[in-house]
Write a protein that holds these residues in place. Sequence first.
Motif, PDB file in Angstrom:
ATOM      1  N   ASN A 175       2.403 -11.263 -13.295  1.00  0.00           N
ATOM      2  CA  ASN A 175       3.776 -10.575 -12.842  1.00  0.00           C
ATOM      3  C   ASN A 175       3.376 -10.086 -11.498  1.00  0.00           C
ATOM      4  OD1 ASN A 175       5.969  -9.001 -12.585  1.00  0.00           O
ATOM      5  ND2 ASN A 175       5.570  -7.794 -14.692  1.00  0.00           N
ATOM      6  N   ILE A 176       4.527 -10.381 -10.664  1.00  0.00           N
ATOM      7  CA  ILE A 176       4.372  -9.922  -9.083  1.00  0.00           C
ATOM      8  C   ILE A 176       5.609  -9.052  -8.805  1.00  0.00           C
ATOM      9  CG2 ILE A 176       3.598 -12.355  -8.324  1.00  0.00           C
ATOM     10  CD1 ILE A 176       6.426 -12.861  -7.587  1.00  0.00           C
ATOM     11  N   GLY A 177       6.240  -8.264 -10.001  1.00  0.00           N
ATOM     12  CA  GLY A 177       6.992  -7.430  -9.748  1.00  0.00           C
ATOM     13  C   GLY A 177       6.515  -6.086  -8.880  1.00  0.00           C
ATOM     14  N   VAL A 178       5.148  -5.856  -9.079  1.00  0.00           N
ATOM     15  CA  VAL A 178       4.684  -4.654  -8.389  1.00  0.00           C
ATOM     16  C   VAL A 178       4.672  -4.786  -6.735  1.00  0.00           C
ATOM     17  CG1 VAL A 178       2.359  -5.597  -8.075  1.00  0.00           C
ATOM     18  CG2 VAL A 178       2.579  -3.310  -8.248  1.00  0.00           C
ATOM     19  N   PHE A 179       4.874  -6.078  -6.454  1.00  0.00           N
ATOM     20  CA  PHE A 179       5.166  -5.945  -4.930  1.00  0.00           C
ATOM     21  C   PHE A 179       6.405  -5.358  -4.416  1.00  0.00           C
ATOM     22  CE2 PHE A 179       2.101  -9.762  -5.121  1.00  0.00           C
ATOM     23  CZ  PHE A 179       0.824  -9.213  -4.772  1.00  0.00           C
ATOM     24  N   LYS A 180       7.590  -5.530  -5.243  1.00  0.00           N
ATOM     25  CA  LYS A 180       8.724  -4.900  -4.688  1.00  0.00           C
ATOM     26  C   LYS A 180       8.564  -3.484  -4.628  1.00  0.00           C
ATOM     27  CE  LYS A 180      11.734  -8.683  -6.864  1.00  0.00           C
ATOM     28  NZ  LYS A 180      12.839  -8.653  -8.028  1.00  0.00           N
ATOM     29  N   LEU A 181       7.915  -2.826  -5.713  1.00  0.00           N
ATOM     30  CA  LEU A 181       7.746  -1.405  -5.622  1.00  0.00           C
ATOM     31  C   LEU A 181       6.759  -1.133  -4.499  1.00  0.00           C
ATOM     32  CD1 LEU A 181       7.314   1.113  -8.339  1.00  0.00           C
ATOM     33  CD2 LEU A 181       5.445   1.033  -6.512  1.00  0.00           C
ATOM     34  N   LEU A 182       5.809  -1.876  -4.127  1.00  0.00           N
ATOM     35  CA  LEU A 182       5.059  -1.669  -3.186  1.00  0.00           C
ATOM     36  C   LEU A 182       5.754  -1.879  -1.777  1.00  0.00           C
ATOM     37  CD1 LEU A 182       2.149  -1.495  -1.655  1.00  0.00           C
ATOM     38  CD2 LEU A 182       2.003  -4.007  -1.693  1.00  0.00           C
ATOM     39  N   GLU A 183       6.803  -2.642  -1.542  1.00  0.00           N
ATOM     40  CA  GLU A 183       7.492  -2.686  -0.502  1.00  0.00           C
ATOM     41  C   GLU A 183       8.251  -1.619  -0.202  1.00  0.00           C
ATOM     42  OE1 GLU A 183       8.941  -3.989   3.283  1.00  0.00           O
ATOM     43  OE2 GLU A 183       7.153  -4.889   2.086  1.00  0.00           O
ATOM     44  N   SER A 184       9.112  -0.968  -1.287  1.00  0.00           N
ATOM     45  CA  SER A 184      10.044  -0.059  -1.045  1.00  0.00           C
ATOM     46  C   SER A 184       9.209   1.341  -1.173  1.00  0.00           C
ATOM     47  CB  SER A 184      10.891   0.090  -2.175  1.00  0.00           C
ATOM     48  OG  SER A 184      10.312   0.237  -3.511  1.00  0.00           O
ATOM     49  N   GLU A 185       8.188   1.717  -1.906  1.00  0.00           N
ATOM     50  CA  GLU A 185       7.707   2.940  -2.023  1.00  0.00           C
ATOM     51  C   GLU A 185       6.631   3.334  -1.030  1.00  0.00           C
ATOM     52  OE1 GLU A 185       8.757   5.175  -4.123  1.00  0.00           O
ATOM     53  OE2 GLU A 185      10.521   3.970  -4.787  1.00  0.00           O
ATOM     54  N   VAL A 186       5.829   2.365  -0.519  1.00  0.00           N
ATOM     55  CA  VAL A 186       4.719   2.397   0.245  1.00  0.00           C
ATOM     56  C   VAL A 186       4.750   1.749   1.697  1.00  0.00           C
ATOM     57  CG1 VAL A 186       2.075   1.923   0.598  1.00  0.00           C
ATOM     58  CG2 VAL A 186       3.246   2.513  -1.784  1.00  0.00           C
ATOM     59  N   LEU A 187       5.238   0.608   1.659  1.00  0.00           N
ATOM     60  CA  LEU A 187       5.248  -0.232   3.040  1.00  0.00           C
ATOM     61  C   LEU A 187       6.477   0.429   3.969  1.00  0.00           C
ATOM     62  CD1 LEU A 187       4.159  -3.666   1.889  1.00  0.00           C
ATOM     63  CD2 LEU A 187       2.712  -1.821   2.667  1.00  0.00           C
ATOM     64  N   GLN A 188       7.562   0.417   3.605  1.00  0.00           N
ATOM     65  CA  GLN A 188       8.862   0.872   4.195  1.00  0.00           C
ATOM     66  C   GLN A 188       8.508   2.322   4.800  1.00  0.00           C
ATOM     67  OE1 GLN A 188      12.346   0.105   2.246  1.00  0.00           O
ATOM     68  NE2 GLN A 188      12.311  -1.976   2.146  1.00  0.00           N
ATOM     69  N   PRO A 189       8.155   3.226   4.010  1.00  0.00           N
ATOM     70  CA  PRO A 189       7.874   4.502   4.527  1.00  0.00           C
ATOM     71  C   PRO A 189       6.928   4.569   5.747  1.00  0.00           C
ATOM     72  CG  PRO A 189       8.213   4.814   2.125  1.00  0.00           C
ATOM     73  CD  PRO A 189       8.056   3.197   2.509  1.00  0.00           C
ATOM     74  N   MET A 190       6.026   3.623   5.555  1.00  0.00           N
ATOM     75  CA  MET A 190       4.909   3.756   6.488  1.00  0.00           C
ATOM     76  C   MET A 190       5.281   3.037   7.814  1.00  0.00           C
ATOM     77  SD  MET A 190       1.540   2.098   4.782  1.00  0.00           S
ATOM     78  CE  MET A 190       0.730   3.151   3.148  1.00  0.00           C
ATOM     79  N   ARG A 191       5.974   1.918   7.589  1.00  0.00           N
ATOM     80  CA  ARG A 191       6.833   1.679   9.014  1.00  0.00           C
ATOM     81  C   ARG A 191       7.804   2.401   9.645  1.00  0.00           C
ATOM     82  NH1 ARG A 191       6.759  -3.267   5.729  1.00  0.00           N
ATOM     83  NH2 ARG A 191       8.937  -3.103   5.336  1.00  0.00           N
ATOM     84  N   LEU A 192       8.589   3.191   8.951  1.00  0.00           N
ATOM     85  CA  LEU A 192       9.680   4.025   9.392  1.00  0.00           C
ATOM     86  C   LEU A 192       8.869   5.278  10.166  1.00  0.00           C
ATOM     87  CD1 LEU A 192      12.048   4.394   6.710  1.00  0.00           C
ATOM     88  CD2 LEU A 192      12.360   3.342   8.570  1.00  0.00           C
ATOM     89  N   ALA A 193       7.858   5.555   9.580  1.00  0.00           N
ATOM     90  CA  ALA A 193       6.989   6.809  10.155  1.00  0.00           C
ATOM     91  C   ALA A 193       6.034   6.137  11.329  1.00  0.00           C
ATOM     92  CB  ALA A 193       6.191   7.393   9.161  1.00  0.00           C
ATOM     93  N   GLY A 194       6.073   4.942  11.636  1.00  0.00           N
ATOM     94  CA  GLY A 194       5.302   4.225  12.676  1.00  0.00           C
ATOM     95  C   GLY A 194       3.815   4.331  12.593  1.00  0.00           C
TER      96      GLY A 194
END
Length: 393
Positions: A303-322
């Motif tokens: 199952n690769i569904g975990v990657f969608k949550l990783l992107e939305s909950e972890v990676l995007q906030p990191m990028r927004l915060a620089g």
Amino acid sequence: MSKPSNAPLWVFVPNILVPEMALERLSANSRAQSFAGLPAGLLQTMARNAAPEYQNADGLDRIEAWLMRYLDSQAQAKFDQYPAWAMLEMPKLEADAAQVTPFTRFWSTVGCLEIERDGVRFSPPEVLLVGQSDLDAFWNVVMPLLQQHGWTFNTPAGFHSLLSNPTPVPMEQASPWSVQGIRLTDYLPMNHECSDWRRMWLNMQVELHNAEFNKVREAKGLKPLNALWFWGGGEAWQTDVALPRVKSVSEDGVFDAVKMTDGADEAVNRFVFWTQLLSQLGTGTDVKPDHVYCVNFQGWGGNIGVFKLLESEVLQPMRLAGLAFNWVLLGNNGWKTLKSNWMNRFKFWQNKPDWALLGEPEMQEGPSEEDLQAAWQQGQRDQDSIQAEWEGR
């Protein structure tokens, strides 16, 4: 492995590397289709990073090997094969305590030892059904022998206990997660300095074999608790970074990893084991700890569904915060590290992922049948020698 000073965040993806030979057989279209589910942040990092060096765990558990290099990036801990986890010291503690004599502290782990043709198999308590009554019965058998030979407890007696002895026992031994496959005769050092410990350990085996609680366990179809595995002794060393705080990332969300569970990936459980164990050493420090996000990814075909949550909950906030962070891509025997930072944003023309980054080098071939046979025969001779010493012959 040098620790990037501007990247206090790590994203671990277990089971993501594939053998290079298998990767090479895939066409470009097949690779793109197979890996299409990866998060956008990782795909961009794969497109804008130079090929990283593959870090081999060198026979250790992968998380143990990574954590060792993380805590000791300057390679100041001196060991031949197995890290001296029991000898870890923090600078904050060194000012208040004298230097620990080498080889006087060891972790000891309750478990089941099985001797097989290619070495020993040690099952730690986390994979055995061990109730408090059995654990108490084990220590009732073992503790008198330890005390008789000068061993004292630095932590409470449990699954994993820290023991010390004023007399050094110069031996390096593997952790419960890295022990599989070594020969018992290699575990029992034959030098004179270890003779007292060796006799104690052999006597312990006999006492545990005859213990009533183990007979009851075996009658129930459970493995006996027949060994106390000593490991982690060596030269004293210290670290100037704190133990990382670990979070588990699954389709259910992002949570603090504080307990080993059946549903968690092996890498998450290993992180929980090491951080809980080493925190008992009093490794408190004023240094702010890094955060490790470990993804519950079971491998390709799963199952690769975990990657969608990783992107939305972890990676995007990191990028927004620089925030800069590191990817650690785990394989069967090691890992690769990719860096995601502000410099990647300027490489806007590089958007095609380098799929070769997902390849894991092939390990060297194992021992031949002749090597195994010769090792078996040598092991029998060594075992006879140990038996003769134990019996006083």
